[in-house]
Design an enzyme around this catalytic site. Structure first.
Site, mmCIF file in Angstrom:
data_model
loop_
_atom_site.group_PDB
_atom_site.id
_atom_site.type_symbol
_atom_site.label_atom_id
_atom_site.label_comp_id
_atom_site.label_asym_id
_atom_site.label_seq_id
_atom_site.Cartn_x
_atom_site.Cartn_y
_atom_site.Cartn_z
ATOM 1 N N GLU A 148 17.364 -18.499 -7.062
ATOM 2 C CA GLU A 148 16.970 -17.138 -7.445
ATOM 3 C C GLU A 148 16.389 -17.131 -8.873
ATOM 4 O OE1 GLU A 148 16.264 -14.488 -6.177
ATOM 5 O OE2 GLU A 148 16.480 -12.953 -7.717
ATOM 6 N N ASN A 195 -1.573 2.368 5.526
ATOM 7 C CA ASN A 195 -0.698 1.277 5.084
ATOM 8 C C ASN A 195 -0.288 0.521 6.338
ATOM 9 O OD1 ASN A 195 1.293 -0.370 3.966
ATOM 10 N ND2 ASN A 195 2.855 1.206 4.187
ATOM 11 N N GLY A 196 -0.453 -0.801 6.310
ATOM 12 C CA GLY A 196 -0.100 -1.612 7.469
ATOM 13 C C GLY A 196 -1.247 -2.543 7.816
ATOM 14 N N GLU A 240 7.682 -15.691 -10.375
ATOM 15 C CA GLU A 240 6.984 -14.469 -9.961
ATOM 16 C C GLU A 240 6.525 -13.616 -11.128
ATOM 17 O OE1 GLU A 240 9.286 -11.624 -7.595
ATOM 18 O OE2 GLU A 240 11.104 -12.319 -8.555
ATOM 19 N N LYS A 247 12.617 -15.895 -9.915
ATOM 20 C CA LYS A 247 12.382 -14.875 -10.948
ATOM 21 C C LYS A 247 11.354 -15.374 -11.955
ATOM 22 C CE LYS A 247 13.593 -12.219 -9.589
ATOM 23 N NZ LYS A 247 14.231 -11.681 -8.442
ATOM 24 N N HIS A 290 16.716 -38.142 -4.514
ATOM 25 C CA HIS A 290 16.033 -38.382 -3.234
ATOM 26 C C HIS A 290 14.546 -38.042 -3.324
ATOM 27 C CE1 HIS A 290 19.811 -39.330 -1.361
ATOM 28 N NE2 HIS A 290 20.328 -38.232 -1.901
ATOM 29 N N TRP A 296 -2.610 -2.843 -1.668
ATOM 30 C CA TRP A 296 -2.239 -4.257 -1.809
ATOM 31 C C TRP A 296 -3.100 -4.972 -0.776
ATOM 32 C CZ3 TRP A 296 0.012 -8.181 1.201
ATOM 33 C CH2 TRP A 296 0.449 -9.296 0.476
ATOM 34 N N LYS A 309 6.156 -4.381 -4.157
ATOM 35 C CA LYS A 309 7.600 -4.213 -4.056
ATOM 36 C C LYS A 309 8.091 -4.156 -2.611
ATOM 37 C CE LYS A 309 11.625 -3.406 -5.880
ATOM 38 N NZ LYS A 309 12.274 -4.588 -6.467
ATOM 39 N N CYS A 365 0.833 -1.198 0.000
ATOM 40 C CA CYS A 365 0.000 0.000 0.000
ATOM 41 C C CYS A 365 0.875 1.259 0.000
ATOM 42 C CB CYS A 365 -0.944 0.085 1.185
ATOM 43 S SG CYS A 365 -2.058 -1.309 1.297
ATOM 44 N N ARG A 406 3.995 -0.315 -4.729
ATOM 45 C CA ARG A 406 3.694 -0.802 -3.380
ATOM 46 C C ARG A 406 2.399 -1.585 -3.307
ATOM 47 N NH1 ARG A 406 6.847 1.811 0.400
ATOM 48 N NH2 ARG A 406 5.442 1.111 2.016
HETATM 49 C C1 F6R Z 1 11.677 -10.995 -5.601
HETATM 50 C C2 F6R Z 1 11.684 -9.933 -4.630
HETATM 51 C C3 F6R Z 1 11.347 -10.265 -3.213
HETATM 52 C C4 F6R Z 1 12.201 -9.406 -2.252
HETATM 53 C C5 F6R Z 1 11.740 -9.627 -0.817
HETATM 54 C C6 F6R Z 1 12.572 -8.847 0.171
HETATM 55 O O1 F6R Z 1 12.065 -10.536 -6.852
HETATM 56 O O2 F6R Z 1 11.913 -8.799 -4.937
HETATM 57 O O3 F6R Z 1 11.514 -11.619 -2.954
HETATM 58 O O4 F6R Z 1 13.535 -9.749 -2.406
HETATM 59 O O5 F6R Z 1 10.400 -9.239 -0.692
HETATM 60 O O6 F6R Z 1 12.502 -7.480 -0.067
HETATM 61 P P1 F6R Z 1 13.578 -6.493 0.512
HETATM 62 O O7 F6R Z 1 14.878 -6.803 -0.126
HETATM 63 O O8 F6R Z 1 13.080 -5.130 0.137
HETATM 64 O O9 F6R Z 1 13.623 -6.710 1.986
#
Ligand code: F6R
Length: 604
Positions: A479, A100-101, A486, A483, A502, A74, A599, A2, A27
């Protein structure tokens, strides 16, 4: 999670609020809304979906006024719907709130308010706030907000407007970021600096438990007892254009291609030709007593931590544990004053990572934060801060933040190794020289981007893709897999090569796509055997290999330039980022704003 904005001044609020929300849409983007005070009444407009729906719904001449608040959501409590969108109002429509929260005791507060006759229209936790303020309001808005805040458990950044107080916005913060932007005869409130950057570079960064009374000509900060707080102005130096697409189709692609420069900038904080290794933000004497390191983070940052563990242990012999912040905070970690807790967070606002930091400090640990956002809560609360210099990362999927986090961890490993003497002077110098090559090498890998576009087209119809690797390559595979899932919504898993037999190998059948990362000569033979195991069962295998490794067992290969295996993760992740990007684009996905994600994860 948010985004909130507020404006009070001489100009029309609507356009400024919508502009601010555009910068905060990363956000959350389930719904959006604004409220403007127009001729003594609150005008509220809300729309489900992206911000453009709200823009379309607020036509010319509507919501005209010079005071307003806005929100991009969000969804946590209640589906994305108009009723659940912010701003939320009291029944009389005299108070509007954006939040927000999460108000954790909202059920309890709702029961309390319903007993007093308040009626609720949404499923949100937020709606208790305007009703509580209404309940406590006796002619003074700040006082009512403070009384309401005392009842609220959980996290919040809120902006409040009241028709009886057209000259002010009241804002409050607890465990959710909030800033006040300072203008000339006008002021702004926002979750994050980019929302106000077009209008001002001077901001107050609010701390937990603080309240702001914002008028067009003045901003006053108070604690919960209404004691005035003095705060120095923070002048923002980063470039507003850094948050624009610059001709790229998506922020994610732009950010992938910014990696050589971001790495170069971040390297400056630890290594420079002919200079001793430093680690910005840390004086070695403060951590010389450390016997073990704990790295705690979420998502991509956690994956960077896995690489960090491997490298720090190898170069320093200091034992390193890595944990997911949401797990760490609820278990019984064995940590004390001899533990260095390293928290990694791009945003510096992630709720679980922040909670881990606070837990560790209560146990007497020193906390080192690796973060990309200057002045973020994690940066402010940690004992030491190393800033990655990735520049603003706007795409929800993290790319340049990850590679710069890796650089930070390499820098920390080398800094500790040099001071502890676990590497000789000559070895340190060699590692340093290799690190300094990384911007060049990443640029070289990115030059081959087009071949990945062609490869990606092969995978558009897949339902499952598996990633394999051993050692550091396994961390990279994790990782890469994140990617892909998501942004393309293709189901994907990553496994350590030796784990396949396994269990997971049962999933391999004719045509299953496997992406195998193999960059370490020492583990090459083992990895080849694992690849043969899946090939025998009919898998198609794409190899991400270091130059010189034979391509015989793979259906397709992407070669990386020769590099010390310690640094291979920085290069090996690049084709995986690009592959995910091109697959997502090929499937028509909204790459920069994938479904259900946001984000900055400021709720648990
Ligand atoms: C994936 C991604 C998330 C963040 C995670 C932590 O692409 O961006 O998995 O890495 O939410 O976020 P930060 O680094 O802001 O604590």
């Amino acid at each position: 999670m948010c985004g909130i904005v507020g404006y009070i001044g001489q100009r029309e609020a609507k356009e400024l609020l919508l502009d601010g929300l555009k910068k905060l849409e990363y956000r959350g983007y389930d719904s959006a809304g604004i409220a403007v005070l127009q001729r003594g009444a609150l005008q509220v407009k809300r729309a489900v979906g992206r911000l453009e729906n709200l823009c379309a719904a607020t036509g010319d001449g509507e919501l005209s006024g010079t005071v307003g608040i806005g929100h991009t959501r969000w969804a946590t409590h209640g589906a994305p719907s108009v009723e659940n969108s912010h701003p939320h109002c009291n029944e009389a429509g005299t108070i509007a709130v954006v939040h927000n929260g999460i108000i954790e005791n909202h059920e309890e507060l709702k029961t309390f308010l319903m007993e007093k006759g308040y009626r609720f229209r949404s499923e949100t936790d937020t709606e208790v706030i305007p009703h509580l303020i209404d309940f406590y309001y006796q002619g003074e808005l700040l006082e009512a907000v403070q009384k309401a805040a005392r009842q609220m458990k959980g996290s919040y950044a809120v902006c409040v407007m009241h028709v009886q107080h057209p000259e002010q916005i009241v804002a409050a913060r607890k465990d959710s970021p909030l800033i006040v932007g300072l203008g000339q005869d006008e002021n702004f409130v926002a979750s994050d600096i980019p929302a106000v950057l077009k209008e001002t570079r001077d901001v107050y960064l609010l701390e937990d438990g603080e309240f702001a009374v914002v008028t067009a000509n003045d901003v006053n900060l108070y604690d919960v007892e209404k004691k005035p707080i003095q705060r120095s102005v923070y002048h923002v130096t980063f470039d507003e254009n850094a948050a624009e697409k610059d001709g790229y189709d998506h922020f994610m692609l732009k950010e992938i291609f910014e990696q050589p420069q971001a790495i170069r900038e971040t390297l400056r904080g630890c290594v420079a030709p002919g200079q001793p290794v430093v680690f910005d933000g840390v004086d070695y004497q403060d951590i010389a007593h450390i016997r073990e390191i704990f790295i705690v983070a979420c998502g991509t940052a956690y994956h960077a931590g896995l690489v960090g563990k491997n490298v720090i242990e190898r170069l320093t012999n200091i034992p390193v544990d890595v944990d997911i912040a949401s797990e760490f905070r609820y278990r019984h970690p064995i940590i004390d004053k001899d533990t260095l807790l390293v928290v990694i967070s791009q945003s510096g606002e992630t709720a679980d990572t922040l909670a881990a930091l606070r837990l560790a400090q209560r146990r007497g640990c020193r906390v080192l934060a690796v973060t990309n956002v200057v002045g973020s809560t994690i940066a402010r609360e940690a004992d030491h801060v190393f800033y990655t210099h990735a520049g603003p990362e706007i795409a929800v999927a993290s790319t340049k933040a990850y590679t710069t986090q890796l650089i930070a961890l390499y820098g920390l490993a080398l800094f500790l190794a040099e001071h502890k003497g676990t590497l000789s002077e000559a070895e340190c110098e060699m590692v340093k020289q290799e690190m300094l090559q990384l911007p060049e090498l990443t640029a070289q890998v990115l030059e081959s981007a087009e071949s990945l576009h062609t490869l990606a087209d092969k995978f558009l119809q897949e339902n499952d893709i598996f990633y394999l690797g051993r050692g550091l390559d396994h961390a990279v595979a994790m990782e890469g897999s994140l990617k892909l899932k998501e942004i393309s919504y293709i189901h994907s898993e990553s496994y350590a090569g030796g784990e396949l037999k396994h269990g997971p190998i049962a999933l391999i059948e004719e045509g299953t796509v496997v992406i195998a990362v193999s960059t370490n000569e020492r583990l090459r033979g083992k990895m080849e055997s694992n690849v043969k195991e899946v090939v025998t069962r009919g898998a198609y295998v794409l190899g991400i290999l270091t130059e010189g490794f034979p391509e015989s067992v793979f259906d397709d290969v992407f070669y990386l330039p020769e590099v010390n295996p310690l640094f291979a993760p920085v290069l090996a992740i690049l084709p995986l980022q690009l592959l995910s990007y091109y697959i997502a684009v090929g499937k028509g996905c909204d790459v920069d704003k994938p479904r259900n994600l946001a984000k900055s994860v400021t709720v648990e």
